[in-house]
Scaffold this motif. Structure first.
Motif, short mmCIF file in Angstrom:
data_model
loop_
_atom_site.label_atom_id
_atom_site.label_comp_id
_atom_site.label_asym_id
_atom_site.label_seq_id
_atom_site.Cartn_x
_atom_site.Cartn_y
_atom_site.Cartn_z
N GLY A 3 2.03 -3.47 -11.29
CA GLY A 3 1.19 -4.34 -10.47
C GLY A 3 1.41 -5.79 -10.79
O GLY A 3 2.14 -6.15 -11.73
N GLU A 22 -1.18 5.49 -12.76
CA GLU A 22 0.22 5.24 -12.46
C GLU A 22 0.80 6.47 -11.77
O GLU A 22 0.49 7.61 -12.15
CB GLU A 22 0.98 4.94 -13.75
N ALA A 32 -0.23 9.23 -1.32
CA ALA A 32 -1.01 8.89 -2.52
C ALA A 32 -2.09 9.91 -2.83
O ALA A 32 -2.47 10.08 -3.99
CB ALA A 32 -1.63 7.51 -2.36
N HIS A 43 -11.08 6.64 -1.53
CA HIS A 43 -9.76 6.05 -1.38
C HIS A 43 -9.67 5.35 -0.04
O HIS A 43 -10.26 5.78 0.94
CB HIS A 43 -8.69 7.13 -1.51
N SER A 100 2.49 -1.33 0.30
CA SER A 100 1.67 -1.79 -0.83
C SER A 100 0.51 -2.66 -0.37
O SER A 100 -0.05 -3.43 -1.16
CB SER A 100 2.55 -2.60 -1.81
N THR A 102 -2.94 -4.11 0.32
CA THR A 102 -4.15 -3.97 -0.49
C THR A 102 -5.02 -5.21 -0.33
O THR A 102 -4.49 -6.31 -0.19
CB THR A 102 -3.78 -3.78 -1.98
N HIS A 131 -4.11 -0.14 -4.28
CA HIS A 131 -2.90 -0.47 -5.02
C HIS A 131 -3.07 -1.86 -5.66
O HIS A 131 -3.68 -2.75 -5.05
CB HIS A 131 -1.68 -0.53 -4.10
N ASN A 135 2.97 -0.16 -4.88
CA ASN A 135 2.51 1.19 -4.56
C ASN A 135 2.85 2.24 -5.61
O ASN A 135 2.85 3.43 -5.33
CB ASN A 135 3.02 1.61 -3.17
N THR A 136 3.10 1.79 -6.83
CA THR A 136 3.39 2.72 -7.92
C THR A 136 2.21 2.86 -8.89
O THR A 136 2.37 3.32 -10.02
CB THR A 136 4.65 2.30 -8.69
N SER A 138 -2.51 2.84 -8.74
CA SER A 138 -3.77 2.64 -8.03
C SER A 138 -4.80 2.19 -9.04
O SER A 138 -4.77 2.62 -10.20
CB SER A 138 -4.24 3.93 -7.36
#
Length: 163
Positions: A3, A22, A32, A43, A100, A102, A131, A135-136, A138
């Motif tokens: 992030g 992660e 996700a 979410h 990604s 957010t 995110h 996007n890897t 949350s």
């Protein structure tokens, strides 16, 4: 942690606690979802839109279990025809890449150009996840801390009955 380091510094400055998850790249809420199992959290699905002229931009945040009708959003916003904003616009206004999107990206909108519209249904959530500008991962934050983050950005936001 995956992030934007600026985001983590901002969350620390605002004393916002978060839970970190992660995971492999998850460019959509559907992908996700598998990584959120076992977490008691609402979410969110985040859509970055522009008006027909390209001079107004909107971030729409809704419960990931809900479908979004872009034509209904157009009618609510009275801004004419809406479409998804380009990758260039995403980077310019939110500092993120496609997949990604957010509300945490609003920290990069220093001119408060982007208008945020939130699903009224999210007001009932205790915790929300987004995110951290990639996007890897949350982040899960409390509803109250999320509102504090939004207030700190200075962007206009409004709660809408999106369905």
């Amino acid at each position: 942690m995956n992030g934007d380091p600026k985001l983590y510094a901002l969350l620390e400055r605002l004393n916002i606690q978060f839970e970190y998850i992660e995971h492999p790249p998850a460019p959509t809420a559907e992908i996700a979802r598998q990584y959120w199992m076992g977490h008691n959290v609402r979410h969110c699905k985040n859509l970055f839109l522009r008006n027909h002229k390209g001079n107004r931009h909107y971030l729409v945040v809704l419960d990931c279990d809900r479908d979004m009708d872009i034509r209904a959003i157009e009618k609510m916003l009275h801004q004419g025809r809406l479409s998804f904003a380009s990758e260039k616009r995403l980077e310019k206004y939110l500092g993120v890449k496609p997949g990604s999107v957010t509300p945490f990206g609003l920290m990069n909108d220093t001119e408060n150009h982007v208008c945020l519209f939130l699903d009224k249904n999210l007001q009932n959530a205790e915790r929300l996840s987004f995110h951290p500008c990639v996007n890897t991962a949350s982040l899960i934050v409390s509803y109250e801390d999320f509102i504090r983050f939004l207030d700190d950005t200075g962007n206009m936001y409004e709660w809408l009955e999106l369905y």
